[in-house]
Motif scaffolding. Structure first.
Motif, PDB file in Angstrom:
ATOM      1  N   TRP C 229     -27.581 -86.865  47.303  1.00  0.00           N
ATOM      2  CA  TRP C 229     -27.390 -87.621  48.535  1.00  0.00           C
ATOM      3  C   TRP C 229     -27.845 -89.063  48.311  1.00  0.00           C
ATOM      4  CZ3 TRP C 229     -24.684 -85.183  52.087  1.00  0.00           C
ATOM      5  CH2 TRP C 229     -24.809 -83.791  52.238  1.00  0.00           C
ATOM      6  N   SER C 230     -27.181 -89.976  48.963  1.00  0.00           N
ATOM      7  CA  SER C 230     -27.564 -91.367  48.823  1.00  0.00           C
ATOM      8  C   SER C 230     -27.782 -91.938  50.220  1.00  0.00           C
ATOM      9  CB  SER C 230     -26.436 -92.116  48.109  1.00  0.00           C
ATOM     10  OG  SER C 230     -26.729 -93.473  48.053  1.00  0.00           O
ATOM     11  N   VAL C 231     -28.989 -92.443  50.473  1.00  0.00           N
ATOM     12  CA  VAL C 231     -29.256 -92.993  51.802  1.00  0.00           C
ATOM     13  C   VAL C 231     -29.550 -94.487  51.670  1.00  0.00           C
ATOM     14  CG1 VAL C 231     -31.709 -92.383  51.646  1.00  0.00           C
ATOM     15  CG2 VAL C 231     -30.669 -92.768  53.874  1.00  0.00           C
ATOM     16  N   GLY C 232     -28.962 -95.265  52.554  1.00  0.00           N
ATOM     17  CA  GLY C 232     -29.171 -96.700  52.531  1.00  0.00           C
ATOM     18  C   GLY C 232     -30.285 -97.065  53.509  1.00  0.00           C
ATOM     19  N   ARG C 234     -31.854 -99.852  56.021  1.00  0.00           N
ATOM     20  CA  ARG C 234     -31.421-101.045  56.745  1.00  0.00           C
ATOM     21  C   ARG C 234     -32.270-102.247  56.357  1.00  0.00           C
ATOM     22  NH1 ARG C 234     -30.978-102.498  62.763  1.00  0.00           N
ATOM     23  NH2 ARG C 234     -31.297-104.726  62.597  1.00  0.00           N
ATOM     24  N   ASP C 242     -26.303-104.206  57.606  1.00  0.00           N
ATOM     25  CA  ASP C 242     -26.797-104.596  56.285  1.00  0.00           C
ATOM     26  C   ASP C 242     -27.838-103.640  55.749  1.00  0.00           C
ATOM     27  OD1 ASP C 242     -26.837-107.990  57.478  1.00  0.00           O
ATOM     28  OD2 ASP C 242     -25.250-106.861  56.478  1.00  0.00           O
ATOM     29  N   THR C 243     -27.721-103.339  54.468  1.00  0.00           N
ATOM     30  CA  THR C 243     -28.758-102.530  53.831  1.00  0.00           C
ATOM     31  C   THR C 243     -29.283-103.326  52.642  1.00  0.00           C
ATOM     32  OG1 THR C 243     -27.104-101.470  52.424  1.00  0.00           O
ATOM     33  CG2 THR C 243     -27.721-100.320  54.434  1.00  0.00           C
ATOM     34  N   THR C 348     -30.299-103.214  46.408  1.00  0.00           N
ATOM     35  CA  THR C 348     -28.934-103.726  46.332  1.00  0.00           C
ATOM     36  C   THR C 348     -28.803-105.161  46.817  1.00  0.00           C
ATOM     37  OG1 THR C 348     -28.551-102.743  48.492  1.00  0.00           O
ATOM     38  CG2 THR C 348     -27.866-101.471  46.582  1.00  0.00           C
TER      39      THR C 348
END
Lengths: 184, 138, 355
Positions: C229-232, C234, C242-243, C348
């Motif tokens: 799973w990939s969670v961004g 904020r 935006d993350t 990122t």
């Protein structure tokens, strides 16, 4: 002594061969229609797997015979998939057919051995995809050309190579066996 | 060394010309990639609906808090699109093959869902580059 | 008789043909399989709800949303008449029968509050109402008003016994710090009960992942890690979309607390909505946001509030006690993480630095 120089083809055998090839083409066409949406391909575009059958038949059945198989497969697609989806695949198919004929019968590339069936297969796949893309753009009236083009070109190299190698290995044998069967 | 590879390939019937063709096409595909419009970062995400090539609706997907369904009737045929935050999908159509519905939700930039019989094309434009995230915590 | 030194081309061909057909079948079923994920978004508890289910359909999604709505309107909402919290607040001092879910949330919240030395305080209702940040006229109250409100925040006056609960007279309980996390938990429970194998649940920004993310068979051959799973997270300085980082996780729950969610400004000073129960003012611990990862939604939600109030160093012990991980963001855009996250986080946005 009179000897007939032309051998009459064994028609029933010929018909069976047409039948087998057509059903193979239809089978492949059906299988690929089960794939809902190929990532990075425009919606409605297909992989063009049945083209391998057409190419194969072009090597030993000649243009007319292959055309028959192509039309049979396309008719099936038209009947099962509906007009609009059919149009895209058909445009691709026509382009691929024409290009294959040109490469195999006209010009020196294949006849002189510079490229094998693999090369023909790759070019045929590329034309197939490009024509599908063009058809999709015309039919929908929108311009997704640039977004999909790179992937489709790359994909045609991959699929063309795979089917091409299979053809390289199988075509000569098929040709010989078919010749024996048809001209008995 | 290349000659050795070539003879290896020859076993599979591959000729010089084949390799050249393959390389040309791969090159072409990369060139096409460079010339294709780059995807924008962080602009507003819109779902655009085209009918017969003309834009008939443009929905800002970022600003949707409550998902809703919008019907479209064209030439007597009906289609319904469900718009949610960040995505859209065909949920009903009068077409025969229902491929558009099968396509399901589209949410990435340049993702498209097409209903050919109805001449409808739904395309996603803009929006942050799909960062491949399953969820955002905020 | 001619000897063949290599397998006949006939057998190669047949083999190749069969291989291609098999490959086709694999690809087709593979693509079909990867598409089984069902997604639905809705709203509940005054927030956006996003669900993605693997092995579930619209009925399951609706059941999950219903469960969250039930948790809100029947249990935890302080504003909906008839909810347990509403009733407890309206009849403070009296023992009342509550839903099992409410009792469960209360018990867990009380336990965490105790462990956090009451940095988490669920009886801050009067203080919250005083500041009015949720309403139209937020204001800075006077010191006396704040003291009076804090006097009602003694959690020892809260009793829970089975499905009966009571709070002290004049108290107001507010479960805003754990509500969304609890909603994620209940949605996850519902999903599991209904046979969902994997899911991504988001309620008002709190996220819970259930099971392992399913990827198409071919992809899983190449990326065989447990953390799919990939969670961004904020970007606390940016807008809603935006993350600044993404984290690869397994089936965990994640919540963020920050000074950007709800606030008002007066005389150039920003007052956010996370209060320090010791001072009665919005906490000032040097953090812009903190994101907590733990086994349950309620826990992550609660700990993110606690960690935000305590600040980076002081929150490490309690995080460790609960085996939770966290990502801290500071005003200068530097980021610190607990050890468990170091390998799985990717920044990122280049304006942020991980230290």
């Amino acid at each position: 002594m009179n000897k007939s120089t032309k051998q009459k083809p064994n028609y029933p055998m010929l018909i069976s061969i047409y039948g087998i090839l057509s059903s193979l083409a239809i089978c492949l066409s059906y299988l690929e229609s089960l794939i809902p949406q190929i990532p990075f391909f425009p919606p409605g575009a297909k992989l063009g797997l049945s083209n391998v059958i057409i190419l194969l038949s072009l090597t030993f059945l000649g243009i007319k015979g292959s055309l028959f198989i192509f039309l049979a497969k396309s008719l099936f697609a038209l009947l099962t998939r509906g007009v609009f989806a059919f149009l895209i695949g058909f445009s691709g198919g026509v382009g691929a057919f024409a290009v294959s004929v040109i490469l195999l019968y006209v010009g020196r590339l294949y006849k002189r051995g510079y490229i094998s069936l693999a090369g023909v297969s790759i070019i045929s796949a590329a034309v197939f995809n490009v024509f599908q893309l063009i058809a999709a753009v015309i039919v929908t009236g929108t311009n997704f050309l640039s977004a999909y083009l790179p992937f489709m070109l790359f994909a045609s190299v991959v699929s063309g190579l795979i089917t091409g190698i299979i053809l390289n290995l199988s075509a000569p044998t098929v040709k010989k066996s078919a010749a024996k069967l048809i001209l008995r | 060394m290349i000659k050795d590879r070539l003879t290896e390939l020859n076993k599979a019937g591959i000729k010089k010309g084949d390799v050249i063709i393959a390389l040309i096409l791969v090159l072409a595909s990369f060139l096409a990639l460079l010339y294709s419009p780059g995807s924008s970062d962080s602009t507003e995400k819109y779902a655009i609906l085209y009918h017969k090539g003309e834009e008939i609706d443009r929905i800002n997907l970022d600003s949707i808090d409550n998902p809703y369904e919008k019907p479209y009737i064209l030439n007597g045929l009906k289609a319904i699109i469900r718009y949610e935050k960040g995505s859209a999908a065909f949920i009903y159509s009068d077409c025969r093959d229902k491929l558009c519905i099968e396509r399901g939700q589209i949410k990435g930039q340049a993702d498209a869902s097409v209903c050919l019989p109805l001449n409808l094309v739904l395309i996603i434009e803009g929006g942050e580059r799909e960062k491949d995230m399953d969820a955002v915590v905020y | 008789m001619s000897k063949r030194s290599k397998p006949s081309s006939k057998s190669i061909t047949t083999f190749a043909f069969v291989a291609v057909i098999l490959l086709l079948i694999v690809i087709v079923t593979d693509i079909q399989g990867g598409k089984k994920a069902y997604g639905k978004s809705s709203s509940a508890m005054g927030a956006s709800v996003f669900l993605t289910l693997c092995g579930g359909d619209e009925k399951v999604a609706d059941a999950m949303i219903e469960a969250v709505k039930h948790l809100d309107s029947d249990c935890l909402s302080p504003t909906i008449q008839g909810s347990d919290v509403f009733n407890l607040n309206a009849n403070s001092g009296q023992p009342l029968k509550v839903n099992a879910e409410t009792a469960d949330v209360l018990k867990k919240a009380v336990e965490i509050s105790k462990k956090s030395d009451f940095t988490l305080n669920i009886a801050l209702g009067q203080l919250i109402r005083l500041w009015g940040i949720d309403g139209d006229n937020p204001r800075v109250p006077s010191a006396e008003e704040i003291e009076a409100a804090l006097n009602t925040a003694d959690m020892s006056r809260i009793f829970i016994d089975g499905n009966t609960a009571s709070i002290g007279a004049g108290q107001l309980i507010d479960l805003g710090a754990v509500g969304k996390g609890a909603a994620c938990d209940i949605a996850a429970e519902t999903a599991k009960r209904l046979g969902v194998k994997a899911a991504s649940i988001s309620v008002g920004g709190s996220v819970t992942f259930v099971g392992q993310k399913s990827v198409s068979g071919l992809k899983s051959l190449f990326g065989g890690s447990e953390l799919l799973w990939s969670v961004g997270i904020r970007d606390p300085f940016g807008s809603v979309n935006d993350t600044f980082a993404s984290v690869k996780v397994g089936p965990v729950s994640i919540s963020t607390s920050g000074n950007y969610e709800k606030y008002f400004e007066e005389n150039g000073v920003r007052y956010h909505h996370i209060f320090d129960p010791k001072t009665g003012y919005p906490s000032d611990s040097g953090l812009v946001s903190v994101t907590v990862f733990s086994d349950s939604g309620l826990l992550s939600d609660a700990l993110s509030t606690v960690a935000f109030v305590l600040g980076y160093e002081k929150s490490l012990p309690i995080l460790k006690e609960y085996s939770a991980e966290a990502v801290f963001v500071f005003p200068d855009k530097t980021v610190r993480v607990t050890d468990g996250i170091k390998e799985s986080i990717t920044i990122t946005d280049s304006e942020f630095t991980l230290i």
